[in-house]
Design a protein around this motif. Structure first.
Motif: not given
Length: 104
Positions: A46-75
């Motif tokens: 209440a009192g917030a100057e928002s133009a409607g409802e906000l969306k809040v994340a309820t499920r987030v996938s987190v991945q630690l990945q290598l940045t090496d472009p020579t490695v396949k994306s799955r690996d």
């Protein structure tokens, strides 16, 4: 000196593209990719100057990945997890990235 427009969290850059958030630098050996899988609408405080409802994340996938472009994306995936909020995902992402980069 001009102020940088780059968003930084705990010393690492953050970038967002649609429902994917990248945490870390592509110049480093590792990066975190977080994908928002589900959201739920919440009414603003209440009192917030928002133009409607906000969306809040309820499920987030987190991945630690290598940045090496020579490695396949799955690996490129070193670790992965799923969290129930963006806060929890950012918390684990920060720890994973710091540990991975410290073990060079």
């Amino acid at each position: 000196m001009a102020a940088s427009k780059e968003l930084v969290y705990k010393g690492h850059p953050l970038r967002r593209k649609d429902n994917i958030i990248y945490f870390g630098s592509m110049a480093d050996k590792y990066i975190i990719m977080m994908q928002i899988m589900d959201t739920k609408p919440v009414k603003p405080v209440a009192g917030a100057e928002s133009a409607g409802e906000l969306k809040v994340a309820t499920r987030v996938s987190v991945q630690l990945q290598l940045t090496d472009p020579t490695v396949k994306s799955r690996d490129r995936i070193v670790k992965k997890s799923e969290k129930g909020s963006l806060y929890a995902a950012m918390d684990v992402a920060s720890v994973w990235l710091d540990r991975a980069l410290a073990s060079k």
